[in-house]
Scaffold this motif. Structure first.
Motif, PDB file in Angstrom:
ATOM      1  N   CYS A  46       7.343  12.072   8.058  1.00 56.36           N
ATOM      2  CA  CYS A  46       6.277  11.331   8.725  1.00 56.36           C
ATOM      3  C   CYS A  46       4.954  11.548   8.013  1.00 56.36           C
ATOM      4  N   ALA A  47       3.990  10.744   8.430  1.00 54.38           N
ATOM      5  CA  ALA A  47       2.614  10.880   7.955  1.00 54.38           C
ATOM      6  C   ALA A  47       1.759  11.246   9.155  1.00 54.38           C
ATOM      7  N   ALA A  48       0.984  12.321   9.024  1.00 50.31           N
ATOM      8  CA  ALA A  48       0.115  12.763  10.112  1.00 50.31           C
ATOM      9  C   ALA A  48      -1.107  13.461   9.526  1.00 50.31           C
ATOM     10  N   TRP A  49      -2.206  13.382  10.238  1.00 48.05           N
ATOM     11  CA  TRP A  49      -3.447  14.039   9.825  1.00 48.05           C
ATOM     12  C   TRP A  49      -3.563  15.398  10.498  1.00 48.05           C
ATOM     13  N   GLY A  50      -4.237  16.320   9.836  1.00 47.13           N
ATOM     14  CA  GLY A  50      -4.573  17.603  10.444  1.00 47.13           C
ATOM     15  C   GLY A  50      -3.415  18.538  10.664  1.00 47.13           C
TER      16      GLY A  50
ATOM     17  N   ARG B  52       9.543  15.998   9.362  1.00 44.21           N
ATOM     18  CA  ARG B  52       8.732  16.915   8.559  1.00 44.21           C
ATOM     19  C   ARG B  52       7.533  16.154   8.009  1.00 44.21           C
ATOM     20  N   VAL B  53       6.354  16.754   8.081  1.00 46.16           N
ATOM     21  CA  VAL B  53       5.135  16.113   7.591  1.00 46.16           C
ATOM     22  C   VAL B  53       5.095  16.223   6.065  1.00 46.16           C
ATOM     23  N   ASN B  54       5.042  15.063   5.389  1.00 43.89           N
ATOM     24  CA  ASN B  54       4.923  15.077   3.931  1.00 43.89           C
ATOM     25  C   ASN B  54       3.922  14.031   3.437  1.00 43.89           C
TER      26      ASN B  54
ATOM     27  N   GLY C 219       0.785  -1.225   0.000  1.00 43.53           N
ATOM     28  CA  GLY C 219       0.000   0.000   0.000  1.00 43.53           C
ATOM     29  C   GLY C 219       0.820   1.279   0.000  1.00 43.53           C
ATOM     30  N   VAL C 220       2.128   1.172   0.184  1.00 40.09           N
ATOM     31  CA  VAL C 220       2.980   2.360   0.155  1.00 40.09           C
ATOM     32  C   VAL C 220       3.402   2.584  -1.290  1.00 40.09           C
ATOM     33  N   GLY C 221       3.042   3.734  -1.814  1.00 38.32           N
ATOM     34  CA  GLY C 221       3.327   4.032  -3.217  1.00 38.32           C
ATOM     35  C   GLY C 221       4.683   4.683  -3.408  1.00 38.32           C
ATOM     36  N   LYS C 222       4.949   5.060  -4.650  1.00 40.21           N
ATOM     37  CA  LYS C 222       6.209   5.725  -4.969  1.00 40.21           C
ATOM     38  C   LYS C 222       6.245   7.151  -4.446  1.00 40.21           C
TER      39      LYS C 222
ATOM     40  N   ALA D  97       1.686  11.892  -0.070  1.00 41.99           N
ATOM     41  CA  ALA D  97       0.458  12.643  -0.322  1.00 41.99           C
ATOM     42  C   ALA D  97       0.726  14.041  -0.879  1.00 41.99           C
ATOM     43  N   ASN D  98       1.897  14.614  -0.607  1.00 41.94           N
ATOM     44  CA  ASN D  98       2.202  15.933  -1.173  1.00 41.94           C
ATOM     45  C   ASN D  98       3.036  15.834  -2.449  1.00 41.94           C
TER      46      ASN D  98
END
Length: 152
Positions: free
Chosen positions: A78-82, A103-105, A60-63, A66-67
């Motif tokens: 890292c991955a974080a919501w909000g 850093r959130v990416n 499920g982890v893509g290349k 989300a950004n």
């Protein structure tokens, strides 16, 4: 003719006004049924909960993240919501006091896991800085570093 083809044929025969009403009805039914997954996840910092790690080998982890950055296991991200993309977070392991600045990416963990106490997904290398990857979850404290000019 299959059942899906039959319904698509009937759908195309409807007027555009009826199609819009049908579309809105299906959307509202989906919103009602899946509403708990559509609610935004928001945290008041500092946050206490569990951290997990993820890597390129995980299903499920893509290349890309989300950004739209290329996913890099060795990056301190890292991955974080909000939390806006680019925000720096300090993640402290509550059992040994070690911390890492990330850093959130990306977005995550999955929302059903957030309801169970998971607050952040770290890349494998970021997780290694504060704990062993043999453990899937660790108790952490997450603090937001608000200074946008912060450099590691």
């Amino acid at each position: 003719m299959g059942i899906a083809s039959f319904f698509m044929l009937k759908y195309r025969m409807l007027s555009s006004g009826v199609r819009k009403v049908l579309y809105i009805a299906v959307f509202l039914i989906g919103l009602w049924f899946y509403g708990e997954y559509l609610e935004p996840v928001r945290f008041d910092f500092p946050v206490h909960g569990f951290a997990s790690w993820y890597s390129r080998e995980d299903p499920g982890v893509g290349k890309f993240t989300a950004n739209r950055e290329k996913f890099d296991d060795s990056a301190m991200t890292c991955a974080a919501w909000g939390v806006p993309f680019g925000t720096h977070l300090k993640v402290t392991n509550k059992s040994n006091g070690r911390y890492v600045i990330v850093r959130v990416n990306d977005r995550g963990p999955h929302r059903r896991l957030v309801r169970k106490g998971r607050v952040i997904d770290l890349t494998k290398s970021a997780f290694r800085k504060i704990g062993s990857t043999k453990k899937g979850l660790i108790r952490v404290k997450v603090e937001r570093l608000d200074d946008p000019s912060f450099k590691r």
